[in-house]
Motif scaffolding. Structure first.
Motif, PDB file in Angstrom:
ATOM      1  N   UNK A 164      12.995  -7.489  -2.535  1.00 54.78           N
ATOM      2  CA  UNK A 164      11.587  -7.798  -2.274  1.00 54.78           C
ATOM      3  C   UNK A 164      10.765  -6.530  -2.084  1.00 54.78           C
ATOM      4  N   UNK A 165      11.363  -5.495  -1.535  1.00 54.76           N
ATOM      5  CA  UNK A 165      10.638  -4.250  -1.320  1.00 54.76           C
ATOM      6  C   UNK A 165      10.541  -3.420  -2.595  1.00 54.76           C
ATOM      7  N   UNK A 166      11.531  -3.551  -3.473  1.00 56.53           N
ATOM      8  CA  UNK A 166      11.537  -2.770  -4.707  1.00 56.53           C
ATOM      9  C   UNK A 166      10.696  -3.430  -5.800  1.00 56.53           C
ATOM     10  N   UNK A 167      10.802  -4.772  -5.894  1.00 53.59           N
ATOM     11  CA  UNK A 167      10.238  -5.468  -7.047  1.00 53.59           C
ATOM     12  C   UNK A 167       8.895  -6.130  -6.800  1.00 53.59           C
ATOM     13  N   UNK A 168       8.488  -6.313  -5.534  1.00 51.05           N
ATOM     14  CA  UNK A 168       7.230  -7.005  -5.280  1.00 51.05           C
ATOM     15  C   UNK A 168       6.078  -6.163  -5.806  1.00 51.05           C
ATOM     16  N   UNK A 169       5.156  -6.776  -6.596  1.00 49.89           N
ATOM     17  CA  UNK A 169       4.050  -6.024  -7.175  1.00 49.89           C
ATOM     18  C   UNK A 169       3.100  -5.484  -6.114  1.00 49.89           C
ATOM     19  N   UNK A 170       2.377  -4.439  -6.461  1.00 53.64           N
ATOM     20  CA  UNK A 170       1.509  -3.747  -5.509  1.00 53.64           C
ATOM     21  C   UNK A 170       0.123  -4.366  -5.447  1.00 53.64           C
ATOM     22  N   UNK A 219       0.858  -1.165   0.000  1.00 53.94           N
ATOM     23  CA  UNK A 219       0.000   0.000   0.000  1.00 53.94           C
ATOM     24  C   UNK A 219       0.900   1.223   0.000  1.00 53.94           C
ATOM     25  N   UNK A 220       1.041   1.794  -1.169  1.00 56.69           N
ATOM     26  CA  UNK A 220       1.931   2.940  -1.258  1.00 56.69           C
ATOM     27  C   UNK A 220       3.371   2.598  -0.944  1.00 56.69           C
ATOM     28  N   UNK A 221       3.736   1.318  -1.235  1.00 58.76           N
ATOM     29  CA  UNK A 221       5.105   0.907  -1.011  1.00 58.76           C
ATOM     30  C   UNK A 221       5.351   0.336   0.358  1.00 58.76           C
ATOM     31  N   UNK A 222       4.334   0.309   1.235  1.00 62.08           N
ATOM     32  CA  UNK A 222       4.500  -0.241   2.578  1.00 62.08           C
ATOM     33  C   UNK A 222       3.890  -1.625   2.616  1.00 62.08           C
TER      34      UNK A 222
END
Length: 450
Positions: free
Chosen positions: A438-444, A8-11
């Protein structure tokens, strides 16, 4: 904690247990089957409440006795191999021979877990272990033990574990409520970890007193009650389990496709791969450290293995106690880095007491990492394909021979302390990179079954 993650918004946040699709709910599936049976309700939130379930208790004790005998075997095999060859590389080959079949057979074992009765597969595996243990004991009694005997039996054991490990793990979902599955999976790790304490302790005590032959014989006896206990289990039969369609190859492809389609599972597999290739194989060189680095002999080896086992047991229980209060990504990074740091400290330690402490911390952190990792894998996967997804996880574990052989080769080239310290440092870098990726590439979006 141990569920799929949303962005959610990168979190990244932890999804609720209700976010798991209904088709993966143990009770919901079981109600529609004629062979289902009620499972006594346990108090939610109590870390050890699942142990009030008699079916799960028998499962736990059976695993404990099997792995106790197995850990005794591996300790003695490593010791005998080093006596026969005086080669650190050959000592690591014992572990490599046992783990190698996972690279080729774990996926088939996963497909079997979703097609064949999981209880039957587990029992057949333990019977084969018993026969192989007795065979090695007979060879030792005859006085004809050679390195190829040890490697051959280790490989046979690896085949048995590879074909049954997914069934053994996936069997848990038929013994407990869905709401207890996280705790049950976490506690199942304590079967191996507690066996790591008892097995090497018994083996280390018997080795200087009775010699390797009778220690091997004792380890074989321990498998017998496990077979009896597994035979007494009455798991719920799910309509979605043992009904996989198509060929074994098609089932394997489906499992691989599902695993790599889900971003959470992909990064879990990558994290496990770093652990398996770097920190994971450290116990394979324990005989070398005990004999040539710390000069503490067989008794000292038993104490080192005991310390690793105590740390591992405390780690697995701690993960269960932590529950869902901390996200799995944060836990994996913390445990991964602490395992790498402790292993490097152990490798470079010239003092035996400090080495005991460091190997205990290594066991604690490495096991905590792997328990978190496996629990997320199981709870993120529906029942109908759980065996195949778990088998992909054990395919990653099957890479341990590569890590063990690399560690053994480096130990012969640079010495065990330097080699292990360097490899631990590489592991620390790997854990960090996986979590950043994992934080950069994981889909939203939340991973769900398509």
């Amino acid at each position: 904690m141990f569920l799929t993650y949303q962005s959610q918004g990168g979190v990244f946040t932890t999804a609720s247990p209700r976010a798991i699709p209904s088709h993966s709910t143990t009770q919901g599936v079981a109600k529609s089957t004629p062979n289902s049976r009620p499972v006594r309700h346990m108090r939610r939130g109590h870390p050890l409440g699942v142990l009030r379930n008699s079916q799960y208790r028998r499962y736990w004790v059976a695993g404990f006795t099997t792995f106790t005998g197995f850990n005794m075997q591996m300790l003695i095999r490593g010791w005998v191999m080093y006596d026969l060859t005086h080669s650190p590389f050959m000592v690591t080959m014992v572990t490599a021979a046992m783990m190698m079949p996972m690279l080729f057979l774990s996926l088939i074992g996963g497909a079997m877990a979703d097609r064949v009765d999981r209880k039957t597969v587990t029992i057949v595996s333990d019977v084969s272990l018993l026969i192989s243990f007795l065979g090695l004991f007979a060879i030792s009694v005859a006085g004809i033990m050679a390195p190829w005997h040890i490697l051959s039996v280790s490989m046979i054991n690896g085949v048995a574990f590879s074909l049954a490990v997914s069934s053994r793990q996936s069997l848990i979902s038929g013994l407990v409520h869905r709401e207890q599955l996280r705790t049950a999976v976490g506690l199942s790790a304590t079967t191996y970890n507690s066996a790591q304490i008892i097995g090497p302790a018994i083996g280390g005590a018997m080795l200087p007193l009775l010699g390797p032959t009778w220690t091997l014989g004792t380890s074989a006896i321990l498998v017998i009650p496990a077979v009896i206990l597994y035979s007494s289990l009455e798991p719920i039969k799910h309509t979605s389990v043992n009904s996989a369609q198509g060929s074994i190859i098609e089932n394997v492809k489906t499992g691989l496709s599902y695993t790599f389609k889900m971003s959470t599972l992909r990064f879990l597999m990558l994290g496990a791969m770093v652990m398996i290739l770097t920190v994971g194989p450290f116990q394979s060189l324990m005989p070398v450290f005990a004999k040539d680095v710390l000069n503490v002999g067989a008794g000292g080896l038993g104490v080192l293995m005991l310390a690793a086992g105590v740390g591992a047991l405390i780690g697995s229980i701690s993960v269960v106690a932590i529950g869902d209060s901390v996200g799995h990504e944060k836990l994996e990074l913390i445990f991964g880095l602490s395992a790498a740091a402790a292993l490097a400290s152990f490798a470079l330690s010239p003092w035996y007491p400090l080495s005991i402490v460091m190997v205990g911390i290594t066991g604690f952190s490495a096991t905590s990492f792997m328990v978190v990792n496996m629990t997320v894998v199981q709870l993120s996967t529906p029942d109908y394909i759980r065996g195949r997804v778990v088998s992909v996880r054990f395919l990653v574990i099957g890479l341990m021979p590569l890590g063990a052989l690399t560690m053994g080769f480096a130990a012969e080239s640079f010495g065990a302390p330097t080699a292990v310290a360097i490899i631990a440092g590489i592991g620390a870098v790997g854990f960090t990179l996986v979590q950043i990726a994992s934080r950069i590439l994981q889909p939203a979006q939340t991973d769900t079954k398509s």
